[in-house]
Scaffold this motif. Structure first.
Motif, short mmCIF file in Angstrom:
data_model
loop_
_atom_site.label_atom_id
_atom_site.label_comp_id
_atom_site.label_asym_id
_atom_site.label_seq_id
_atom_site.Cartn_x
_atom_site.Cartn_y
_atom_site.Cartn_z
N GLY A 127 0.82 -1.21 0.00
CA GLY A 127 0.00 0.00 0.00
C GLY A 127 0.85 1.25 0.00
N GLY A 128 0.28 2.32 -0.51
CA GLY A 128 1.02 3.58 -0.62
C GLY A 128 1.81 3.64 -1.91
N ARG A 129 2.13 4.83 -2.32
CA ARG A 129 2.87 5.02 -3.57
C ARG A 129 4.35 4.74 -3.37
NH1 ARG A 129 -0.92 8.22 -6.48
NH2 ARG A 129 -2.92 7.56 -5.56
N LEU A 130 5.02 4.36 -4.44
CA LEU A 130 6.46 4.15 -4.35
C LEU A 130 7.17 5.38 -3.84
CD1 LEU A 130 5.81 1.65 -6.24
CD2 LEU A 130 8.08 2.06 -7.24
N LEU A 131 6.57 6.52 -4.04
CA LEU A 131 7.16 7.79 -3.64
C LEU A 131 7.50 7.83 -2.14
CD1 LEU A 131 7.83 10.48 -5.05
CD2 LEU A 131 5.57 11.30 -4.38
N ARG A 132 6.82 7.03 -1.35
CA ARG A 132 7.07 7.05 0.09
C ARG A 132 8.40 6.42 0.47
NH1 ARG A 132 2.79 2.87 2.82
NH2 ARG A 132 3.96 3.45 4.67
#
Length: 332
Positions: A127-132
């Motif tokens: 979950g969450g974008r790779l950007l994190r």
């Protein structure tokens, strides 16, 4: 700078990428017919998942499979049917390009999402974008760079007399730099990526691809100095979104080419004529204070962005207007 060699002929025009419809044969015919000086590989997102910008670009990743989950692309444990579909669509498109442009001997442009926009769109398995995850973003960038090198080579094999120009689509770049990419809840935003780090990621892709590269950003606040520092040959932007001309003038003076988005992607009235499009580009150039003799060499005329949301008739008219505007500029 007047002695600089550009990867396109003087007076060139091209499309940004997407077109309406689902028939790649017809789309490629339109592009080759209307944009003979700098055709591009059309993108037809109306064909569905795998033909959209994120899915199409993610299909080029090396050893980083993706899948659709609840309508979003995410990193997958192994290749599956979603990835196969994206790759099959691309393979068909390249085959069609080779069939119609077998004898073509000029520059041809291909497009893919850049690493920052992909990182802001693709989701992690947890979950969450790779950007994190900065480590995941670096891995994504390396995978994309290798995938694009292979993609460029595949185009070059099919069109041995042509030269390939790569366009990296980075519509999310200003949001990534400003820390404005929202989290899934919508209650927060991902931490901003430092400009130096973003430039390094883009530079990795530009250098690995090994061909002249355009960074396209159809958003306000295009980070022109950052783009110039990556080694890109040019920037593509929407002229209507420019709020300050000085940064653009500095970038052009430093040797950055410009793909000038001078035609709206959807009609707000009659489609502009080629004379009106040429005048729009000239007005910006004259305000920047550069000599007219440089204009047709350093600038390529384009629509403001992709044309997927337009009618097929309007898209064809726009591409023709861009082509003829480029020719007018070359005659100045």
């Amino acid at each position: 700078m007047t002695d600089q060699v550009w990867p396109w002929p003087a007076g060139a025009a091209t499309g940004i990428g997407s077109l309406p419809g689902t028939d790649i044969t017809e789309a490629q015919r339109v592009v080759l017919g209307e944009l003979p000086a700098l055709p591009h590989l059309p993108e037809l997102p109306a064909r569905g998942p795998g033909a959209d910008m994120i899915g199409r670009s993610a299909g080029l990743l090396v050893e980083l499979p993706v899948e659709l989950y609840t309508g979003r692309w995410r990193v997958a444990p192994r290749p599956g049917r979603d990835l196969r579909r994206a790759r099959d669509l691309m393979e068909r498109d390249l085959d069609q390009l080779a069939e119609q442009a077998e004898e073509y001997a000029g520059p041809i442009k291909v497009q893919a999402a850049g690493p920052l926009t992909l990182a802001a769109a693709l989701e992690l398995p947890i979950g969450g974008r790779l950007l994190r995850d900065p480590g995941a973003v670096r891995d994504l960038t390396g995978s994309l760079a290798e995938g694009l090198r292979a993609h460029v080579a595949a185009v070059a094999r099919r069109l041995p007399r042509a030269s390939v120009l790569l366009q990296l689509d980075e519509p999310s770049l200003p949001m990534v730099l400003a820390g404005r990419v929202p989290t899934e809840s919508g209650l927060g935003a991902y931490r901003a990526v430092d400009s130096a780090d973003a430039a390094a990621l883009l530079r990795t892709v530009v250098e690995t691809a090994g061909v002249p590269t355009v960074v396209h950003c159809c958003a306000p606040d295009v980070p022109l100095e950052l783009i110039r520092s990556t080694g890109a040959a040019a920037v593509a932007l929407d002229l209507d979104l420019l709020t300050e001309l000085d940064p653009l003038g500095e970038a052009i003076d430093a040797g950055l080419g410009l793909l000038a988005g001078a035609v709206p992607t959807r009609p707000t009235g009659p489609a502009p004529t080629s004379a009106q499009v040429a005048d729009r580009v000239r007005q910006i150039w004259d305000r920047l204070g550069f000599p007219r003799r440089q204009l047709a060499e350093q600038v390529v005329v384009t629509p403001a962005c992709g044309l997927a949301g337009a009618s097929q008739e309007y898209a064809r008219v726009v591409l023709a207007a861009c082509r003829d505007a480029g020719r007018r500029l070359a005659e100045d």
